[in-house]
Design a protein around this motif. Structure first.
Motif, PDB file in Angstrom:
ATOM      1  N   LEU A 243      69.012-102.253  -2.740  1.00 21.52           N
ATOM      2  CA  LEU A 243      69.174-103.042  -3.963  1.00 21.52           C
ATOM      3  C   LEU A 243      68.501-104.405  -3.812  1.00 21.52           C
ATOM      4  O   LEU A 243      67.907-104.924  -4.761  1.00 21.52           O
ATOM      5  CB  LEU A 243      70.659-103.216  -4.288  1.00 21.52           C
ATOM      6  CG  LEU A 243      71.415-101.929  -4.660  1.00 21.52           C
ATOM      7  CD1 LEU A 243      72.888-102.230  -4.896  1.00 21.52           C
ATOM      8  CD2 LEU A 243      70.806-101.285  -5.892  1.00 21.52           C
ATOM      9  N   ASP A 244      68.568-104.967  -2.617  1.00 17.56           N
ATOM     10  CA  ASP A 244      67.882-106.241  -2.371  1.00 17.56           C
ATOM     11  C   ASP A 244      66.376-106.083  -2.529  1.00 17.56           C
ATOM     12  O   ASP A 244      65.698-106.967  -3.056  1.00 17.56           O
ATOM     13  CB  ASP A 244      68.202-106.765  -0.971  1.00 17.56           C
ATOM     14  CG  ASP A 244      69.617-107.311  -0.861  1.00 17.56           C
ATOM     15  OD1 ASP A 244      70.233-107.560  -1.916  1.00 17.56           O
ATOM     16  OD2 ASP A 244      70.100-107.473   0.270  1.00 17.56           O
ATOM     17  N   SER A 245      65.824-104.952  -2.063  1.00 15.29           N
ATOM     18  CA  SER A 245      64.377-104.755  -2.165  1.00 15.29           C
ATOM     19  C   SER A 245      63.950-104.585  -3.612  1.00 15.29           C
ATOM     20  O   SER A 245      62.905-105.087  -4.020  1.00 15.29           O
ATOM     21  CB  SER A 245      63.943-103.535  -1.337  1.00 15.29           C
ATOM     22  OG  SER A 245      64.387-102.330  -1.910  1.00 15.29           O
ATOM     23  N   VAL A 246      64.760-103.876  -4.412  1.00 16.50           N
ATOM     24  CA  VAL A 246      64.439-103.727  -5.830  1.00 16.50           C
ATOM     25  C   VAL A 246      64.476-105.084  -6.520  1.00 16.50           C
ATOM     26  O   VAL A 246      63.593-105.439  -7.301  1.00 16.50           O
ATOM     27  CB  VAL A 246      65.412-102.751  -6.519  1.00 16.50           C
ATOM     28  CG1 VAL A 246      65.155-102.701  -8.022  1.00 16.50           C
ATOM     29  CG2 VAL A 246      65.279-101.363  -5.929  1.00 16.50           C
ATOM     30  N   ARG A 247      65.505-105.865  -6.206  1.00 18.94           N
ATOM     31  CA  ARG A 247      65.619-107.194  -6.814  1.00 18.94           C
ATOM     32  C   ARG A 247      64.438-108.071  -6.416  1.00 18.94           C
ATOM     33  O   ARG A 247      63.913-108.840  -7.220  1.00 18.94           O
ATOM     34  CB  ARG A 247      66.933-107.854  -6.371  1.00 18.94           C
ATOM     35  CG  ARG A 247      67.278-109.115  -7.163  1.00 18.94           C
ATOM     36  CD  ARG A 247      68.501-109.801  -6.566  1.00 18.94           C
ATOM     37  NE  ARG A 247      69.684-108.979  -6.612  1.00 18.94           N
ATOM     38  CZ  ARG A 247      70.518-108.949  -7.631  1.00 18.94           C
ATOM     39  NH1 ARG A 247      70.283-109.679  -8.706  1.00 18.94           N
ATOM     40  NH2 ARG A 247      71.590-108.190  -7.596  1.00 18.94           N
ATOM     41  N   SER A 248      63.987-107.953  -5.148  1.00 20.64           N
ATOM     42  CA  SER A 248      62.862-108.745  -4.680  1.00 20.64           C
ATOM     43  C   SER A 248      61.592-108.408  -5.445  1.00 20.64           C
ATOM     44  O   SER A 248      60.848-109.301  -5.857  1.00 20.64           O
ATOM     45  CB  SER A 248      62.658-108.518  -3.180  1.00 20.64           C
ATOM     46  OG  SER A 248      61.497-109.166  -2.727  1.00 20.64           O
TER      47      SER A 248
END
Length: 462
Positions: A243-248
């Motif tokens: 989820l952090d990578s998608v948000r990034s």
């Protein structure tokens, strides 16, 4: 015995019309796998293209024995994953045949087709289905998108070398002999397509903010919290990192769009209100000649990685640039790539072409290094992929095609023997593509293009 319940691989986080595909978790099983079969992630196949060939003595390794420890300058950024790479010298391209005056119309259009256009139908598309679309026809049944086509530049080049249809200059994917597959150049559109997210109107809210400025994850975070309670600590960590990578990625796209808007204001003589008077003008990210081309390309590479990681597609192509009309101001010069390839041995031009080649390979390295960092099953995402970087010309100065530059990264789930440089392979472009498709289990009723055989050195020995 584990208390965690197995969930289907196709499970999504959903909310208010937004669906977010999930990464591979330990509690998942692939949708097409039998319960009796041992778990094994699927194999993906990706292609990334650069035109005009390479400076050969800076691309090809000097010695197969020192390939892993002393790579040539162009491959330096691949050093962390060289053991996952395979280079082969001796792959011949398709002969220009009756199209001697059309090297640039042919270099991209023949790259994945390994076939020439029909000389009797020059002004229309008539070539052959491309290798990526052959793969998509087989693998696409298991994913939301059969294939994903990306490009850095709009596919609008207007030229008719040897009377050939202009589509041959900017397309490498052909769904059928008469139908080119368009590529997406807008990262916002790619993101929306991957996650089935639709924009209304021009995509701006009442306060003028882009919908990308409001994280789409806010729509599904409640579902993520519910899902986390059912997962092991290992899977919780995977979900959080994903989820952090998608948000990034989403934030980077929003940042690019904001800079584009500010640059447009600055160009019109209007200084953005939040800008300090001593600040330098914001960089204008413009496709295809933006000052931060690397940033744009890396966002597109990240989207490719996400598409594979979520099993949204298993086949992709990315045209890093087309045969004409691109420059690289980020490298400190504004000369167009094409003009510098006709260097006639002039050192300044040779050095610029070498820098452009390294730049493009660096973007490919960015993508495969990221894949290498992502765990999947008992290995990494890269290990479950075959990623191919290459060009449709060997030498842009002379338009030769005897030794086309290719880099293969990833073993395709163990199908390919990597960590090698093969300096004397006998084969052609069609042989290579046919072999790669066979390695990942694509059934073929005929060879690809001009292929006459499979290249025996590529597959791992069972």
């Amino acid at each position: 015995m584990s208390n965690y319940k197995t969930i289907d691989r196709r499970t999504c986080l959903k909310g208010m019309g937004t669906a977010l595909a999930l990464p591979l978790l330990d509690v998942m099983g692939w949708a097409e796998a039998s319960e009796k079969k041992e778990f094994k992630p699927p194999v993906r196949m990706g292609f990334m293209y650069m035109p005009h060939g390479v400076i050969m003595d800076q691309f090809w390794p000097k010695d197969p024995k020192t390939f892993l420890t002393s790579p040539p300058p162009a491959l330096a950024s691949l050093r962390p994953v060289l053991d996952q790479c395979l280079l082969m010298k001796g792959i011949a391209g398709v002969s220009n045949g009756p199209f001697r005056g059309a090297p640039h119309a042919l270099e991209l259009s023949t790259w994945l087709t390994a076939a020439l256009p029909d000389p009797d139908k020059r002004d229309e598309i008539s070539i052959s289905i491309s290798a990526d679309q052959i793969a998509a026809n087989s693998l696409g049944a298991f994913t939301a998108l059969p294939s994903l086509e990306l490009a850095t530049m709009p596919q609008t080049w207007k030229e008719n070398q040897a009377g050939l249809n202009e589509a041959y200059y900017s397309h490498c994917s052909f769904r059928s002999p008469t139908q080119a597959v368009p590529a997406e150049t807008n990262p916002r559109n790619v993101l929306n397509r991957l996650f089935n997210k639709k924009e209304k109107g021009d995509g701006l809210s009442a306060n003028g903010m882009s919908s990308l400025d409001r994280s789409m994850l806010d729509l599904v975070i409640g579902g993520a919290r519910d899902l986390r309670r059912t997962l092991s600590q290992t899977d919780q960590k995977k979900l959080d990192q994903y989820l952090d990578s998608v948000r990034s990625v989403e934030r980077r796209i929003a940042a690019i769009e904001m800079r584009q808007k500010e640059a447009a204001l600055e160009k019109a003589g209007i200084r953005p209100s939040r800008s300090h008077k001593n600040d330098s003008p914001p960089i204008e990210i413009k496709i295809p000649e933006g000052d931060k081309r690397s940033e744009y390309m890396q966002v597109m590479c990240d989207l490719n990685v996400l598409a594979f990681q979520t099993d949204t597609t298993r086949v992709s192509t990315y045209i890093g640039s087309t045969p004409n009309g691109v420059s690289y101001p980020e490298l400190g010069f504004n000369d167009q790539h094409h003009s510098q390839t006709h260097h006639n041995g002039e050192k300044k031009k040779v050095d610029k072409v070498a820098a452009i080649t390294k730049f493009n390979i660096d973007q490919f390295a960015y993508m495969v290094n990221k894949m290498h960092s992502l765990k999947e099953g008992d290995g990494t995402l890269l290990e479950n992929c075959i990623m191919m970087w290459g060009s449709g010309l060997e030498d842009g100065d002379r338009h030769t095609r005897a030794n086309l530059p290719f880099i293969l990264a990833g073993s395709g789930g163990g199908a390919i023997n990597t960590g090698r440089f093969l300096p004397d392979v006998k084969g052609n472009q069609g042989d290579l593509l046919t072999t790669l498709l066979t390695c990942i289990g694509i059934p073929l009723d005929r060879p690809v293009g001009i292929a006459t055989k499979q290249i025996a050195e590529i597959p791992a020995k069972s």
